[in-house]
Design an enzyme around this catalytic site. Structure first.
Site, short mmCIF file in Angstrom:
data_model
loop_
_atom_site.label_atom_id
_atom_site.label_comp_id
_atom_site.label_asym_id
_atom_site.label_seq_id
_atom_site.Cartn_x
_atom_site.Cartn_y
_atom_site.Cartn_z
N ASP A 123 101.66 29.96 23.14
CA ASP A 123 101.68 31.09 24.08
C ASP A 123 101.54 30.64 25.53
OD1 ASP A 123 99.13 30.30 23.43
OD2 ASP A 123 98.35 32.30 23.02
N GLY A 147 90.90 38.80 17.79
CA GLY A 147 92.01 38.16 18.49
C GLY A 147 93.21 37.83 17.62
N HIS A 161 94.71 30.40 24.96
CA HIS A 161 93.41 31.06 24.88
C HIS A 161 92.34 30.10 24.36
CE1 HIS A 161 96.40 34.32 24.73
NE2 HIS A 161 95.51 34.99 25.44
N ASP A 168 96.21 25.88 22.76
CA ASP A 168 96.59 27.28 22.92
C ASP A 168 96.22 27.76 24.33
OD1 ASP A 168 97.13 29.63 20.64
OD2 ASP A 168 96.10 30.40 22.41
N ASP A 201 93.00 44.98 18.09
CA ASP A 201 93.96 43.88 17.96
C ASP A 201 94.02 43.29 16.56
OD1 ASP A 201 91.49 42.69 18.00
OD2 ASP A 201 91.91 41.26 19.60
N HIS A 218 90.43 32.37 16.51
CA HIS A 218 89.53 33.43 17.00
C HIS A 218 88.75 34.11 15.88
CE1 HIS A 218 91.21 32.99 20.94
NE2 HIS A 218 92.38 33.50 20.63
N TYR A 228 104.04 34.52 21.21
CA TYR A 228 104.48 35.89 21.00
C TYR A 228 105.94 36.11 21.38
CZ TYR A 228 99.59 35.69 20.40
OH TYR A 228 98.35 35.29 19.94
#
Length: 404
Positions: free
Chosen positions: A279, A147, A186, A184, A97, A139, A322
């Site tokens: 996201d 990430g 995540h 976020d 990634d 990340h 995204y």
């Protein structure tokens, strides 16, 4: 009200748009902000401009080394690397990634420098709020990329902010406190782990609070992403997580927001860094939450409260997102909210080069979808009960100021 500092340059937009996970997103964001004429937004009372645009500087090697390892930086910042040493690439996280990309050696110092330019703006008292939508890379680890994140600008900003002396009016006298709030989808693993210290018995200058989705196998996997257990001997009241189930909506955020406010009121931070990843909005390919940008409990509502109701100076950073046109919509709207002149969510997208990408609605809004919210009243009550105990522990720790 001081004007909001907005960090941007043509170079920043182009270099940030090289990021493999978000190609051209930065160009979309800054072009939409410009298309709505935010540069000319002014307060009706005195005509003062609401936003000032600041060109980012590059972070120096010394600034990057304040957190990152020299081994990682030496490799990632070397434009002559051929990236054929697979073992070293794996060690530094530059695979899967986070693949190496053309311009990476420019990207890392410029993104870090953009966020540090925002820090400079609040440090110099030229603004109370600084915005850097190209930052928020939560990340990136100390010694490797992770990430979609290649540089730990969030961590670097916190390290810089906590060195700034608090206001002389702060009573009793103490060191500056920084609250990092991550919105976020995540978990903010790199930031939370950077400041996590379960053995500390004194007062930490930094508190991290991540609101995110957590489930088995959902990135990033971390023991710190779970709801905290204040009864655990290793519990750190300065490293907090508030995990939400699938379908989290404005209703859920409105319900848990008083928890966030109480933690803030207990800490009384001098600086607040907000990672505004988008996201979790409806329409994102992650398809996990059902958040929107307008209405009670929305992302816009949260940012409005932070900017206009909370004490302290604020940094608003970007993050995940995204569906690039929706990211541009959201951050354009948040920019106007921060400036105190919120755009109408029904506003039509202005005619500009990227106009066709905003079909089919061609409006600013990012509305909620039809996803079911799995955050039950029982689960939300459990969160409230846990954080009531968290607040008690935090208050007890703060009651005796003993800087480490």
């Amino acid at each position: 009200m001081q004007p909001v500092a907005y960090i941007v340059s043509e170079e920043l937009a182009w270099v940030s748009s090289l990021l493999p996970s978000n190609k051209n997103r930065s160009l979309l964001v800054h072009s939409l902000v410009s298309a709505y004429g935010t540069h000319s937004l002014a307060l009706p009372a005195d005509g003062q401009k609401c936003i000032k645009f600041l060109r980012p500087r590059r972070a120096t090697s010394k600034e990057l080394l304040a957190y990152h390892t020299r081994n990682y930086l030496d490799y990632a910042l070397n434009p002559s690397n051929d990236y054929e040493d697979l073992s070293q690439i794996a060690e530094l996280g530059l695979e899967d990634d986070c693949p190496p990309f053309k311009g990476m050696h420019e990207y890392i110092p410029l993104i870090a420098g953009a966020t540090l330019t925002a820090v400079d703006a609040v440090k110099e008292n030229s603004c109370d709020v600084a915005v850097c939508w190209d930052g928020g890379r939560h990340h990136a680890q100390k010694s490797h990329a992770s990430g979609f994140c290649y540089v730990a600008d969030c961590v670097l900003s916190i390290l810089a902010l906590r060195r700034i002396p608090p206001s002389p009016s702060t009573v009793p006298a103490r060191r500056s406190r920084v609250m990092y709030l991550d919105l976020d989808l995540h978990f903010s693993d790199a930031v939370s782990h950077a400041f996590h210290n379960p053995t500390l018995t004194a007062v930490s200058q930094v508190l991290t609070l991540s609101i995110h989705h957590a489930a088995p196998g959902f990135f990033p996997v971390s023991s710190l992403s779970a709801l905290p257990n204040p009864e655990d001997e290793s519990f750190d009241p300065f490293t907090l997580s508030l995990p939400l189930q699938r379908g989290a909506s404005c209703r859920t955020f409105a319900r848990v927001w008083p928890v966030v406010e109480r933690i803030k009121d207990t800490l009384q931070p001098d600086f607040i860094v907000v990672q505004c990843g988008v996201d979790g909005l409806a329409g994102d390919p992650m398809a996990t939450w059902n958040w929107s940008i307008g209405g009670l409990g929305s992302l816009g509502w949260c940012i409005d409260r932070i900017v206009h109701s909370w004490s302290g100076k604020k940094l608003l950073l970007g993050g995940g997102g995204y569906n690039s046109p929706n990211a541009a919509r959201a951050w354009t709207f948040l920019t106007s909210v921060a400036a105190g002149r919120p755009l109408s969510l029904d506003a039509e997208i202005p005619d500009h080069r990227a106009f066709p990408l905003y079909q089919p609605s061609f409006t600013l809004d990012v509305p909620a979808g039809n996803m079911q919210d799995h955050n039950s009243d029982e689960y939300l009550q459990h969160i409230e009960d846990v954080f009531e105990r968290v607040q008690t522990v935090l208050q007890k720790r703060l009651s005796v100021e003993n800087p480490s």
